[in-house]
Design an enzyme around this catalytic site. Structure first.
Site, short mmCIF file in Angstrom:
data_model
loop_
_atom_site.label_atom_id
_atom_site.label_comp_id
_atom_site.label_asym_id
_atom_site.label_seq_id
_atom_site.Cartn_x
_atom_site.Cartn_y
_atom_site.Cartn_z
N ASP A 79 22.79 15.54 66.31
CA ASP A 79 22.97 15.34 64.86
C ASP A 79 21.63 14.93 64.25
O ASP A 79 20.56 15.28 64.77
CB ASP A 79 24.12 14.36 64.59
CG ASP A 79 24.79 14.57 63.23
OD1 ASP A 79 24.18 14.21 62.21
OD2 ASP A 79 25.91 15.11 63.19
N ASP A 80 21.68 14.19 63.17
CA ASP A 80 20.48 13.86 62.39
C ASP A 80 19.48 13.03 63.22
O ASP A 80 19.82 12.47 64.26
CB ASP A 80 20.92 13.07 61.15
CG ASP A 80 19.91 13.16 60.02
OD1 ASP A 80 18.81 13.68 60.23
OD2 ASP A 80 20.24 12.68 58.91
N LYS A 156 24.85 22.71 62.66
CA LYS A 156 25.57 21.99 61.60
C LYS A 156 24.59 21.88 60.44
O LYS A 156 23.53 21.28 60.58
CB LYS A 156 25.95 20.60 62.11
CG LYS A 156 26.43 19.61 61.04
CD LYS A 156 26.87 18.29 61.70
CE LYS A 156 27.18 17.20 60.69
NZ LYS A 156 27.67 15.95 61.37
N ASP A 158 24.04 20.34 57.00
CA ASP A 158 24.49 19.31 56.07
C ASP A 158 24.02 19.65 54.65
O ASP A 158 23.29 20.63 54.46
CB ASP A 158 23.92 17.96 56.56
CG ASP A 158 24.85 16.81 56.24
OD1 ASP A 158 25.74 16.97 55.37
OD2 ASP A 158 24.69 15.73 56.84
N SER A 190 28.64 22.00 55.79
CA SER A 190 29.13 20.77 55.15
C SER A 190 29.35 20.97 53.65
O SER A 190 29.76 20.03 52.96
CB SER A 190 28.14 19.62 55.38
OG SER A 190 28.01 19.37 56.75
N ARG A 215 33.04 21.08 57.11
CA ARG A 215 33.45 19.72 56.81
C ARG A 215 33.99 19.71 55.39
O ARG A 215 33.27 20.04 54.46
CB ARG A 215 32.24 18.78 56.95
CG ARG A 215 31.87 18.41 58.40
CD ARG A 215 32.81 17.36 58.97
NE ARG A 215 32.93 16.24 58.04
CZ ARG A 215 32.00 15.30 57.89
NH1 ARG A 215 30.94 15.29 58.65
NH2 ARG A 215 32.15 14.33 56.99
N ASP A 219 32.92 11.34 55.93
CA ASP A 219 32.58 11.04 57.32
C ASP A 219 33.61 10.13 57.96
O ASP A 219 34.06 9.16 57.34
CB ASP A 219 31.24 10.30 57.40
CG ASP A 219 30.06 11.18 57.01
OD1 ASP A 219 30.28 12.37 56.67
OD2 ASP A 219 28.93 10.66 57.05
C1 GLA Z 1 26.18 13.11 56.70
C2 GLA Z 1 27.17 13.88 57.56
C3 GLA Z 1 27.38 13.15 58.87
C4 GLA Z 1 26.04 13.02 59.59
C5 GLA Z 1 25.05 12.29 58.70
C6 GLA Z 1 23.65 12.30 59.28
O1 GLA Z 1 26.70 11.88 56.30
O2 GLA Z 1 28.40 14.06 56.90
O3 GLA Z 1 28.30 13.86 59.68
O4 GLA Z 1 25.56 14.28 59.94
O5 GLA Z 1 24.97 12.90 57.41
O6 GLA Z 1 22.72 11.65 58.47
#
Ligand code: GLA
Length: 421
Positions: A79-80, A156, A158, A190, A215, A219
């Site tokens: 992820d991030d 993914k 975002d 997302s 999404r 979250d």
């Molecule tokens: C958003 C996404 C999360 C995650 C964060 C990372 O909030 O919805 O799922 O990826 O960013 O910073």
């Protein structure tokens, strides 16, 4: 050669069309870093838990060695907070050199050698939600090609720090750019979560054509409150959301938090059951190195997984919200089977809920019910048979229901497909 006509026939017969990359015909499964490990980049003081290649290699080892891969959990998703704060001299994203000294391509090879797939995170906008370099419209092709050149299998994308217009352009453009790389790359968008998740701001017809999953909503956090809030939003909006899911195109209520700190054993079963009913991606975010045996048994429950992964790919629905705070959920499955979940929102004690299959819209006939979490089978149910299930507070009873006639020729103690127990 022979496969081609079969594939195009399948595409023609599916009711809703999906991103034509042939991927994720059942909801994706795997592990993702965000909910459990967030943006912890302090590798000096917290080397085991920081976002680094070690974390992803460790989780890959666990997936490969602890029986997860065999159950279908085959993606490791970064992820991030993986990237360097600066693009390289050619404008390409690059991983943080301290935390990913081997680079992403090497990590991808490590996973592929173990039969696993690698997911990565990007953000359509100036910055990721965590403040790392984003993918602006002019960088879409470059980033798609970079990911493909590393051997990435899933993205993914975002949507922090972009506006409606940029999202309208960027999400379809990334879909095209990924296809143009020639590498099959699963694509999670997302986009709807940034537009309120509902029409008219969200166009699910378009999303289904360009993304494998999306999404829709907020979250997930490590609490039962969060699981309930997400569940309520998805089922309150089921008239809109339920028809949009199909093989290759899934609603994503976010990660499984089972094995962390916020859910009891009963609540963990509830999340697993509800995510199976929703045909949701089963993407865990937990610490696979220290998982309790209870959490592992729930996440590796073969019947719950088989229900989630049913090849028909029809998302389930909430049938009833009783005054007693019992709710009933249902999902149709292949081979005339179905899944039922009885969820208790009560906070007092186990509740004895009386009903019958007829009251839950089942047609006349003879059924059997396999209890997903006890492994017991109830036979000789007719639609009219009154039965009682005892549901723990914030817990579930989950049944796999199938018509008796299908198995008439079998011994009573025969293994019930599709579970092996
Ligand atoms: C958003 C996404 C999360 C995650 C964060 C990372 O909030 O919805 O799922 O990826 O960013 O910073």
């Amino acid at each position: 050669m022979k496969l081609l006509p079969v594939i195009s026939l399948l595409a023609l017969t599916s009711a809703t069309s999906a991103l034509d990359n042939g991927l994720m015909r059942t909801p994706p499964m795997g592990w993702m870093s965000w909910e459990r490990f967030r943006c912890n980049i302090d590798c000096e003081n917290d080397p085991k838990n920081c976002i680094s290649e070690n974390l992803f290699r460790d989780m890959a080892d666990r997936l490969a060695e602890d029986g997860w891969k065999e159950m279908g959990y085959d993606h490791v998703m970064i992820d991030d907070c993986w990237s360097s704060m600066l693009r390289d001299k050619d404008g390409r994203l690059q991983p943080d050199p301290q935390r990913f000294p081997g680079g992403i391509a090497k990590l991808a090879r490590y996973l592929h050698d173990r039969g696993l797939k690698l997911g990565i995170y990007g953000d359509l906008g100036t910055h990721t939600c965590g403040g790392y370099p984003g993918t602006t419209l002019d960088k879409i092709d470059t980033d798609a090609q970079t990911f493909a050149s590393w051997g990435v299998d899933f993205l993914k994308l975002d949507g922090c720090y972009s506006n409606e217009e940029e999202q309208q352009k960027g999400y379809p453009l990334m879909s095209k750019a990924l296809n143009a790389t020639g590498r099959p790359i699963g694509y999670s968008c997302s986009w709807p979560a940034y537009r309120g998740g509902l029409p008219p701001s969200v166009n699910y017809t378009l999303l289904g054509e360009i993304c494998n999953l999306w999404r829709n909503y907020d979250d997930i956090q490590d609490s039962w409150d969060s699981v309930q809030d997400i569940t309520d939003w998805f089922f309150d909006n089921q008239e809109i959301l339920q028809p949009e899911a199909a093989p290759g195109r899934w609603n994503d209520p976010d990660m499984l938090i089972i094995g962390n700190f916020g859910l009891s054993v009963d609540q963990s079963r509830s999340q697993m059951a509800l995510w199976a009913i929703m045909a949701a991606p089963l993407i865990m975010s937990n610490n696979l190195r220290t998982l309790s045996s209870e959490a592992r048994a729930i996440l590796q429950n073969g019947a719950a997984i088989a229900i989630n992964q049913d090849p028909m790919g029809v998302q389930g629905r909430r049938l009833l919200q009783e005054r007693s705070q019992i709710e009933v959920y249902w999902r149709p499955l292949s081979q005339s089977a179905s899944a039922l979940v009885f969820l208790s929102r009560r906070q007092d004690m186990p509740y004895r809920y009386h009903t019958s299959l007829a009251k839950l819209n089942y047609t006349a006939g003879s059924y059997e019910a396999y209890d997903v979490f006890t492994g017991k089978t109830l036979s000789g149910l007719s639609a009219a048979t009154e039965f009682t299930v005892s549901i723990n507070p914030s817990g579930v009873v989950m049944w796999y229901v199938y018509p008796k006639m299908h198995y008439k020729h079998q011994q009573d103690d025969a293994v019930i497909p599709p579970f092996h127990h």
